[in-house]
Enzyme design. Structure first.
Site, PDB file in Angstrom:
ATOM      1  N   ASP A  46       0.862  -1.163  -0.049  1.00 29.26           N
ATOM      2  CA  ASP A  46       0.143  -0.082  -0.045  1.00 29.26           C
ATOM      3  C   ASP A  46       0.956   1.311   0.207  1.00 29.26           C
ATOM      4  O   ASP A  46       0.467   2.407  -0.578  1.00 29.26           O
ATOM      5  CB  ASP A  46      -0.993  -0.008   1.256  1.00 29.26           C
ATOM      6  CG  ASP A  46      -1.882   1.206   1.178  1.00 29.26           C
ATOM      7  OD1 ASP A  46      -2.569   1.531   0.210  1.00 29.26           O
ATOM      8  OD2 ASP A  46      -2.064   1.625   2.416  1.00 29.26           O
ATOM      9  N   HIS A  54      -7.346   3.793  -2.659  1.00 26.24           N
ATOM     10  CA  HIS A  54      -8.303   4.165  -1.398  1.00 26.24           C
ATOM     11  C   HIS A  54      -9.380   3.425  -1.287  1.00 26.24           C
ATOM     12  O   HIS A  54     -10.016   2.848  -0.113  1.00 26.24           O
ATOM     13  CB  HIS A  54      -8.707   5.594  -1.501  1.00 26.24           C
ATOM     14  CG  HIS A  54      -7.258   6.267  -1.395  1.00 26.24           C
ATOM     15  ND1 HIS A  54      -7.354   7.739  -1.480  1.00 26.24           N
ATOM     16  CD2 HIS A  54      -5.876   6.103  -0.814  1.00 26.24           C
ATOM     17  CE1 HIS A  54      -6.159   8.196  -1.199  1.00 26.24           C
ATOM     18  NE2 HIS A  54      -5.229   7.183  -1.127  1.00 26.24           N
ATOM     19  N   ASP A  87       2.728   1.224  -3.802  1.00 21.22           N
ATOM     20  CA  ASP A  87       2.048   1.353  -5.087  1.00 21.22           C
ATOM     21  C   ASP A  87       2.003   2.693  -5.867  1.00 21.22           C
ATOM     22  O   ASP A  87       2.318   2.770  -6.997  1.00 21.22           O
ATOM     23  CB  ASP A  87       0.655   0.631  -4.957  1.00 21.22           C
ATOM     24  CG  ASP A  87      -0.222   1.606  -3.913  1.00 21.22           C
ATOM     25  OD1 ASP A  87       0.168   2.364  -3.388  1.00 21.22           O
ATOM     26  OD2 ASP A  87      -1.300   1.134  -3.857  1.00 21.22           O
TER      27      ASP A  87
END
Length: 399
Positions: free
Chosen positions: A107, A129, A110
């Protein structure tokens, strides 16, 4: 064209995002709320990790792999307990901690990988998100399993507290155009690593230790009467609830300060209220006491769908409607099951309940596919492949 091709086109033309929203999406610029001290400490590690990612790997693929790891962190526990109340093998918590750390790392990198490959896009922002919102459900469920919260009210409160925090951050971004992932030096990264630490502690010392009665510890004789029945984890759990409430209030005050229509802004919390009411209704059913994990999973998937819609509205400058039909679906389903339970055979009831859980995933997946189709068609990009789509050659209209 094939039937699937026609359906794909339908999703593109009849999707959630309006034409005006798609035009706004093309000019969207992400504005970060900054980094916490721990983010800055971990950044060299994240930079080192992203250097190993091949350039041909799409950033959204990293995001998807991370989400699947988060799902797996809870899935490894399911064969041993559907009720969030039993001891599961210690290795489950070590595996869950490893998967969640991998998710947190992916996370974090990326977006860096997207910038390195010059493939940053509003789709990446939305995909990242939205899957974060989806993953919070599994973050909460692994913690509920570690603490053996079972069918208690604390299961609903913990799951709700984690997701409403994410909702409030997204709601704040919609009104301030800045995504705040931390307040002071405590935020998403710190919360995730704290939960990973709890999982590691549980794996090392057992669920009985983390749930040990405080009255039996050396401080037991000095505890006030109201605290005699508390377990080791409960003071921290209630402190977390208080911090969640204060965080939401802080973000609410900041959001209201930046909006011209305060009534409308406050009304956008209606989905949160309805989902909480739905949780309380479902708690009165026998199904919640039998399958609390699956029920919180279904509710969490619907909650994450509502958050995904709000993320889209923040990116596209669209209005976020206070009325979200999916939230009414959760409430009405809870009422229906509560009414029919005394008259319905257990096997039929359980089968219908599994259908409800599957439908929650189906609703979310169908919505996600439609939105991704809209954005990729509009921006001329792929979701899971690096590069742009070739320009389409106009074809003659079919007779």
């Amino acid at each position: 064209q094939s039937t699937w091709g026609d359906f794909h086109l339908y999703l593109s033309e009849m999707g959630f995002i309006t034409e005006q929203g798609l035009r706004a999406l093309e000019g969207y610029k992400y504005k970060s709320g900054g980094y916490s001290a721990l983010d800055n400490i971990l950044n060299p590690f994240w930079e080192a990790c992203v250097s190993f990612v091949p350039k041909w790997v799409a950033p959204n693929l990293l995001t998807l792999i991370g989400a699947l790891l988060m799902v797996s962190s809870f899935a490894v526990m399911l064969p041993f307990d559907f009720g969030l109340s039993k001891n599961v093998p210690s290795w489950c918590f070590f595996v869950a901690a490893l998967f969640q750390f991998a998710y947190q790392t992916l996370d974090a990198i990326d977006g860096k990988h997207a910038r390195n490959t010059k493939t940053s896009s509003p789709l990446g922002q939305l995909f990242d998100h939205s899957l974060d919102a989806f993953s919070t459900t599994f973050l909460a469920l692994t913690l509920c399993q570690a603490l053996r919260l079972g069918d208690s009210l604390n299961t609903i409160l913990l799951s709700f507290a984690i997701q409403v925090g994410f909702f409030a951050c997204t709601w704040n971004e919609m009104h301030t155009e800045t995504l705040h992932t931390h307040i002071g030096n405590f935020g998403v990264t710190e919360s995730e690593l704290l939960i990973i630490a709890i999982l590691l502690f549980t794996g090392a010392f057992g669920q009985d230790t983390i749930g040990y009665p405080l009255a039996k510890t050396p401080i037991g004789p000095y505890l006030p009467s109201f605290a005699q029945g508390l377990r080791f984890y409960e003071p921290f759990l209630y402190l977390f609830f208080v911090c969640s409430i204060l965080t939401v209030l802080y973000l609410a005050a900041d959001s209201i300060k930046h909006t011209h229509n305060r009534v409308k802004a406050i009304s956008q919390f209606l989905p949160v209220v309805l989902l909480f009411i739905g949780g309380l209704i479902w708690r009165e059913t026998a199904l919640f006491h039998k399958y609390p994990g699956l029920l919180m999973l279904a509710g969490g998937v619907i909650f994450s769908l509502v958050i995904a819609k709000m993320i889209i509205c923040a990116l596209t400058k669209m209005d976020f409607p206070a009325v979200q039909l999916e939230t009414f679906y959760v409430v009405l389903a809870g009422i229906v099951f509560r009414v029919i339970e005394p008259f319905c055979p257990v096997a039929v009831r359980d089968l219908a309940f599994f259908g409800f859980v599957i439908s929650a995933f189906a609703i979310h997946l169908l919505f996600a596919h439609g939105v991704i189709t809209q954005i990729t068609n509009r921006l001329g990009i792929y979701c899971f492949t690096v590069g742009r789509r070739p320009a389409e050659v106009p074809s003659k209209k079919r007779e």
